[in-house]
Motif scaffolding. Structure first.
Motif, mmCIF file in Angstrom:
data_model
loop_
_atom_site.group_PDB
_atom_site.id
_atom_site.type_symbol
_atom_site.label_atom_id
_atom_site.label_comp_id
_atom_site.label_asym_id
_atom_site.label_seq_id
_atom_site.Cartn_x
_atom_site.Cartn_y
_atom_site.Cartn_z
ATOM 1 N N GLN A 62 4.731 11.495 -30.329
ATOM 2 C CA GLN A 62 5.771 12.406 -29.712
ATOM 3 C C GLN A 62 6.206 11.807 -28.232
ATOM 4 O O GLN A 62 7.252 12.073 -27.772
ATOM 5 C CB GLN A 62 5.213 13.790 -29.614
ATOM 6 C CG GLN A 62 6.352 14.811 -28.933
ATOM 7 C CD GLN A 62 7.532 14.773 -29.740
ATOM 8 O OE1 GLN A 62 7.787 14.842 -31.000
ATOM 9 N NE2 GLN A 62 8.585 15.073 -29.118
ATOM 10 N N THR A 65 9.911 10.922 -26.947
ATOM 11 C CA THR A 65 10.198 11.282 -25.726
ATOM 12 C C THR A 65 10.641 10.329 -24.788
ATOM 13 O O THR A 65 11.938 10.391 -24.348
ATOM 14 C CB THR A 65 9.452 12.359 -24.966
ATOM 15 O OG1 THR A 65 9.098 13.372 -26.180
ATOM 16 C CG2 THR A 65 9.946 12.845 -23.894
ATOM 17 N N ARG A 80 16.686 19.480 -25.426
ATOM 18 C CA ARG A 80 15.717 18.809 -26.070
ATOM 19 C C ARG A 80 14.025 18.974 -25.481
ATOM 20 O O ARG A 80 13.094 18.948 -26.127
ATOM 21 C CB ARG A 80 15.940 17.263 -26.010
ATOM 22 C CG ARG A 80 14.917 16.222 -26.253
ATOM 23 C CD ARG A 80 14.778 16.252 -27.696
ATOM 24 N NE ARG A 80 13.863 15.030 -28.189
ATOM 25 C CZ ARG A 80 13.285 14.760 -29.149
ATOM 26 N NH1 ARG A 80 14.297 15.060 -30.219
ATOM 27 N NH2 ARG A 80 12.477 13.748 -29.335
ATOM 28 N N ARG A 81 14.085 19.006 -24.217
ATOM 29 C CA ARG A 81 12.758 19.374 -23.486
ATOM 30 C C ARG A 81 12.381 20.758 -23.969
ATOM 31 O O ARG A 81 11.014 20.887 -24.472
ATOM 32 C CB ARG A 81 12.677 19.445 -21.975
ATOM 33 C CG ARG A 81 12.995 18.079 -21.330
ATOM 34 C CD ARG A 81 12.928 18.245 -20.039
ATOM 35 N NE ARG A 81 13.130 16.856 -19.184
ATOM 36 C CZ ARG A 81 13.932 16.711 -18.305
ATOM 37 N NH1 ARG A 81 14.418 17.573 -17.377
ATOM 38 N NH2 ARG A 81 13.947 15.647 -17.602
ATOM 39 N N SER A 135 10.987 20.503 -27.601
ATOM 40 C CA SER A 135 9.589 19.640 -27.678
ATOM 41 C C SER A 135 8.376 20.503 -27.266
ATOM 42 O O SER A 135 7.571 20.236 -27.767
ATOM 43 C CB SER A 135 9.745 18.349 -26.794
ATOM 44 O OG SER A 135 10.757 17.438 -27.227
ATOM 45 N N GLU A 144 7.512 22.597 -30.196
ATOM 46 C CA GLU A 144 6.813 21.789 -31.322
ATOM 47 C C GLU A 144 5.249 21.869 -30.899
ATOM 48 O O GLU A 144 4.538 21.509 -31.960
ATOM 49 C CB GLU A 144 7.496 20.532 -31.699
ATOM 50 C CG GLU A 144 8.850 20.745 -32.078
ATOM 51 C CD GLU A 144 9.526 19.436 -32.108
ATOM 52 O OE1 GLU A 144 9.027 18.474 -31.971
ATOM 53 O OE2 GLU A 144 10.755 19.508 -32.731
ATOM 54 N N THR A 145 4.817 21.647 -30.000
ATOM 55 C CA THR A 145 3.372 21.280 -29.447
ATOM 56 C C THR A 145 2.663 22.515 -29.361
ATOM 57 O O THR A 145 3.093 23.432 -29.391
ATOM 58 C CB THR A 145 3.431 20.413 -28.208
ATOM 59 O OG1 THR A 145 4.168 21.207 -27.110
ATOM 60 C CG2 THR A 145 4.046 19.114 -28.431
#
Length: 86
Positions: free
Chosen positions: A42, A46, A78-79, A82, A85-86
């Motif tokens: 990931q 990124t 996008r940030r 992300s 997702e974590t």
């Protein structure tokens, strides 16, 4: 299934979509079980995305300043994705 060192060796090829069927399957199996390697991949994705966006922003800012805001908004989305997702 790959070891962590094999995942690291093949990470760029995974991100670029250059792995064949069996290496891709082995990579996915390893990533399904290894949180550290998932985080590593990931981070690499990124970094790739940010590098591409930075290059695009630089080009756009010079030629089309109005589009620079659109790119910054895309980066923010996008940030946010992300982070979810974590």
């Amino acid at each position: 299934m790959f070891r962590c060192s094999e995942v690291a060796d093949r990470a760029s090829r995974l991100i670029d979509g250059e792995l064949g069927f069996w290496p891709l399957l082995n990579m996915r199996l390893h990533l399904a079980m290894c949180r550290g390697c998932r985080a590593f991949i990931q981070q690499m994705r990124t970094t790739c995305d940010l590098t591409q966006i930075a290059g695009a922003m630089q080009d756009v800012a010079v030629h089309e300043p109005a589009y620079a805001e659109d790119i910054q908004e895309a980066l923010a989305r996008r940030r946010a994705r992300s982070g979810e997702e974590t």
